[in-house]
Write a protein that holds these residues in place. Sequence first.
Motif, PDB file in Angstrom:
ATOM      1  N   ASP A  12       0.380  -1.150   0.273  1.00  0.00           N
ATOM      2  CA  ASP A  12      -0.218  -0.349   0.056  1.00  0.00           C
ATOM      3  C   ASP A  12       1.200   1.598   0.042  1.00  0.00           C
ATOM      4  O   ASP A  12       1.612   1.557   0.929  1.00  0.00           O
ATOM      5  CB  ASP A  12      -0.825   0.125   1.613  1.00  0.00           C
ATOM      6  CG  ASP A  12      -1.860  -1.143   1.080  1.00  0.00           C
ATOM      7  OD1 ASP A  12      -2.415  -1.162  -0.008  1.00  0.00           O
ATOM      8  OD2 ASP A  12      -2.505  -1.368   2.740  1.00  0.00           O
ATOM      9  N   ARG A  13       1.233   2.112  -1.042  1.00  0.00           N
ATOM     10  CA  ARG A  13       1.598   3.352  -1.529  1.00  0.00           C
ATOM     11  C   ARG A  13       0.832   4.886  -1.051  1.00  0.00           C
ATOM     12  O   ARG A  13      -0.499   4.728  -1.965  1.00  0.00           O
ATOM     13  CB  ARG A  13       1.992   4.036  -2.457  1.00  0.00           C
ATOM     14  CG  ARG A  13       3.199   2.717  -2.403  1.00  0.00           C
ATOM     15  CD  ARG A  13       3.372   1.133  -3.278  1.00  0.00           C
ATOM     16  NE  ARG A  13       4.555   0.582  -3.407  1.00  0.00           N
ATOM     17  CZ  ARG A  13       4.570  -0.252  -4.283  1.00  0.00           C
ATOM     18  NH1 ARG A  13       4.090  -0.679  -5.161  1.00  0.00           N
ATOM     19  NH2 ARG A  13       6.003  -1.294  -3.984  1.00  0.00           N
ATOM     20  N   ILE A  14       0.460   5.095   0.590  1.00  0.00           N
ATOM     21  CA  ILE A  14      -0.395   5.805   0.858  1.00  0.00           C
ATOM     22  C   ILE A  14       0.639   7.048   1.343  1.00  0.00           C
ATOM     23  O   ILE A  14       2.043   7.850   1.315  1.00  0.00           O
ATOM     24  CB  ILE A  14      -0.462   5.721   2.259  1.00  0.00           C
ATOM     25  CG1 ILE A  14      -1.123   4.449   2.247  1.00  0.00           C
ATOM     26  CG2 ILE A  14      -1.620   6.612   3.067  1.00  0.00           C
ATOM     27  CD1 ILE A  14      -1.041   4.072   3.800  1.00  0.00           C
ATOM     28  N   GLU A  43       4.055   7.138   1.890  1.00  0.00           N
ATOM     29  CA  GLU A  43       4.732   6.093   3.084  1.00  0.00           C
ATOM     30  C   GLU A  43       4.034   4.625   2.087  1.00  0.00           C
ATOM     31  O   GLU A  43       3.642   4.570   1.399  1.00  0.00           O
ATOM     32  CB  GLU A  43       3.867   6.046   4.297  1.00  0.00           C
ATOM     33  CG  GLU A  43       4.178   7.238   5.078  1.00  0.00           C
ATOM     34  CD  GLU A  43       3.524   6.945   6.926  1.00  0.00           C
ATOM     35  OE1 GLU A  43       3.162   5.886   6.908  1.00  0.00           O
ATOM     36  OE2 GLU A  43       3.249   8.117   7.218  1.00  0.00           O
ATOM     37  N   GLU A  44       4.828   3.401   2.832  1.00  0.00           N
ATOM     38  CA  GLU A  44       4.944   2.170   1.996  1.00  0.00           C
ATOM     39  C   GLU A  44       4.514   1.207   2.869  1.00  0.00           C
ATOM     40  O   GLU A  44       5.449   1.004   3.927  1.00  0.00           O
ATOM     41  CB  GLU A  44       6.018   1.978   1.139  1.00  0.00           C
ATOM     42  CG  GLU A  44       5.836   0.320   0.847  1.00  0.00           C
ATOM     43  CD  GLU A  44       7.196  -0.404  -0.665  1.00  0.00           C
ATOM     44  OE1 GLU A  44       6.872  -0.477  -1.828  1.00  0.00           O
ATOM     45  OE2 GLU A  44       7.871  -0.294   0.300  1.00  0.00           O
ATOM     46  N   ALA A 100       1.171  -7.260  -6.097  1.00  0.00           N
ATOM     47  CA  ALA A 100       0.413  -6.200  -6.444  1.00  0.00           C
ATOM     48  C   ALA A 100       0.327  -4.893  -5.206  1.00  0.00           C
ATOM     49  O   ALA A 100       0.645  -5.165  -4.354  1.00  0.00           O
ATOM     50  CB  ALA A 100      -0.846  -7.069  -5.962  1.00  0.00           C
ATOM     51  N   GLY A 101       0.108  -3.872  -6.235  1.00  0.00           N
ATOM     52  CA  GLY A 101       0.415  -2.438  -5.410  1.00  0.00           C
ATOM     53  C   GLY A 101      -1.009  -1.608  -5.187  1.00  0.00           C
ATOM     54  O   GLY A 101      -1.476  -1.624  -6.423  1.00  0.00           O
ATOM     55  N   ALA A 102      -1.545  -1.273  -4.071  1.00  0.00           N
ATOM     56  CA  ALA A 102      -2.685   0.182  -4.020  1.00  0.00           C
ATOM     57  C   ALA A 102      -1.332   1.220  -3.795  1.00  0.00           C
ATOM     58  O   ALA A 102      -0.814   1.585  -2.964  1.00  0.00           O
ATOM     59  CB  ALA A 102      -3.515  -0.250  -2.796  1.00  0.00           C
ATOM     60  N   TYR A 103      -2.508   2.247  -4.668  1.00  0.00           N
ATOM     61  CA  TYR A 103      -1.742   3.615  -4.573  1.00  0.00           C
ATOM     62  C   TYR A 103      -2.557   4.297  -4.285  1.00  0.00           C
ATOM     63  O   TYR A 103      -3.836   4.460  -5.223  1.00  0.00           O
ATOM     64  CB  TYR A 103      -1.186   3.846  -6.283  1.00  0.00           C
ATOM     65  CG  TYR A 103       0.096   2.844  -6.471  1.00  0.00           C
ATOM     66  CD1 TYR A 103       1.128   3.130  -6.198  1.00  0.00           C
ATOM     67  CD2 TYR A 103      -0.406   1.915  -7.022  1.00  0.00           C
ATOM     68  CE1 TYR A 103       2.349   2.703  -6.907  1.00  0.00           C
ATOM     69  CE2 TYR A 103       0.580   1.165  -7.798  1.00  0.00           C
ATOM     70  CZ  TYR A 103       1.738   1.354  -7.539  1.00  0.00           C
ATOM     71  OH  TYR A 103       2.908   0.380  -8.207  1.00  0.00           O
ATOM     72  N   PHE A 116      -5.360   0.613  -7.922  1.00  0.00           N
ATOM     73  CA  PHE A 116      -4.493  -1.510  -7.956  1.00  0.00           C
ATOM     74  C   PHE A 116      -4.370  -1.853  -8.193  1.00  0.00           C
ATOM     75  O   PHE A 116      -5.331  -1.489  -9.909  1.00  0.00           O
ATOM     76  CB  PHE A 116      -5.694  -1.325  -6.658  1.00  0.00           C
ATOM     77  CG  PHE A 116      -5.108  -3.061  -6.759  1.00  0.00           C
ATOM     78  CD1 PHE A 116      -4.729  -2.835  -5.391  1.00  0.00           C
ATOM     79  CD2 PHE A 116      -5.656  -4.159  -6.910  1.00  0.00           C
ATOM     80  CE1 PHE A 116      -3.909  -4.124  -4.730  1.00  0.00           C
ATOM     81  CE2 PHE A 116      -5.352  -5.330  -6.981  1.00  0.00           C
ATOM     82  CZ  PHE A 116      -4.712  -5.467  -5.396  1.00  0.00           C
ATOM     83  N   ASN A 117      -3.079  -2.473  -8.986  1.00  0.00           N
ATOM     84  CA  ASN A 117      -2.858  -2.777  -9.925  1.00  0.00           C
ATOM     85  C   ASN A 117      -1.474  -4.141  -9.273  1.00  0.00           C
ATOM     86  O   ASN A 117      -1.534  -4.229  -8.413  1.00  0.00           O
ATOM     87  CB  ASN A 117      -0.683  -2.161 -10.563  1.00  0.00           C
ATOM     88  CG  ASN A 117      -0.355  -2.908 -11.244  1.00  0.00           C
ATOM     89  OD1 ASN A 117      -1.269  -3.885 -12.135  1.00  0.00           O
ATOM     90  ND2 ASN A 117       0.353  -2.777 -11.806  1.00  0.00           N
TER      91      ASN A 117
END
Length: 308
Positions: A12-14, A43-44, A100-103, A116-117
Amino acid sequence: MSIFISGSLAYDRIMNFPGKFSDHILPDKIHILNVCFLIDRLEEKRGGTAGNIAYSLALLGEKPTILATVGKDFDRYEEVLTGLGLPQDGIRKMDDQFTAGAYITTDQSDNQITGFNPAAMSHPCGYQFNGVTPENDLAIVSPGNLQDMVELPRKFRSMGMRYIFDPGQQITALTGDSMLECINGAHMLVSNDYELEMIMKATGRTKAELLTMTDYIITTLGENGSRIDNGEPVMVGIARPRQVLDPTGAGDAFRAGLLKGLTDGLDVAGAAKIGATCASFCVEHYGTQEHSFTPEEFKARHQAAFGA
């Protein structure tokens, strides 16, 4: 007893935007939207449903097997799982994909824009379950790869393994027929109250009808605790946290405690109480894997809430 957790592993990249999105989006130009937001913090955090559940289970002394697919940038996450002593033989690595990553970008009014990727999560885990003892083991199918979410319940039913079905964020991606197949034969269907409404709408079945297909329906209700349906409904309260900073991840922490209680042979209400106590520690921190507790701290809070 072994615990298997199917779901996602993600970063999660916030990001914080020190303004308001509404000041930079012109309603009469929405059809040609082209904006750039200069962020002031990134923040990750480690996340994903399987990772979150496994993290809390590790705090509770369990070593569950995670069933998920990750990418070439998983090394930072992998170090933490190794430090927790968690097995990683159920994690499939794709060297040509990212994890997988959420931005997530949040403005000063707490509005969010998220991308979301799924990346590596687009591929199933491919776990073979060699040498398992299904009659003694327990599994949960949480939101993750869609193929896993449909095929693993079939696998668990054929093996005779108890499993919890938790479709969560993937409800809209699953067909009603697929969900019905996954629910039919599950030990439990777990969701929050809004998700349960979505499940009933998608499947065209009432709660009573769904209960003929699964042993229990557990519905989490936020600050109002949880409800267990199987005949007469049973309400389970919450354990009081010191503060509530971020409710994100509380549901996954609840599921971890629920699994722990079932593994230890508690009845469903007792297991849900373990889940409630575990969730109370999660909401005290920003991030889904930032909480911690000692056995003594957990016991004291659990006894204060439930007297057991």
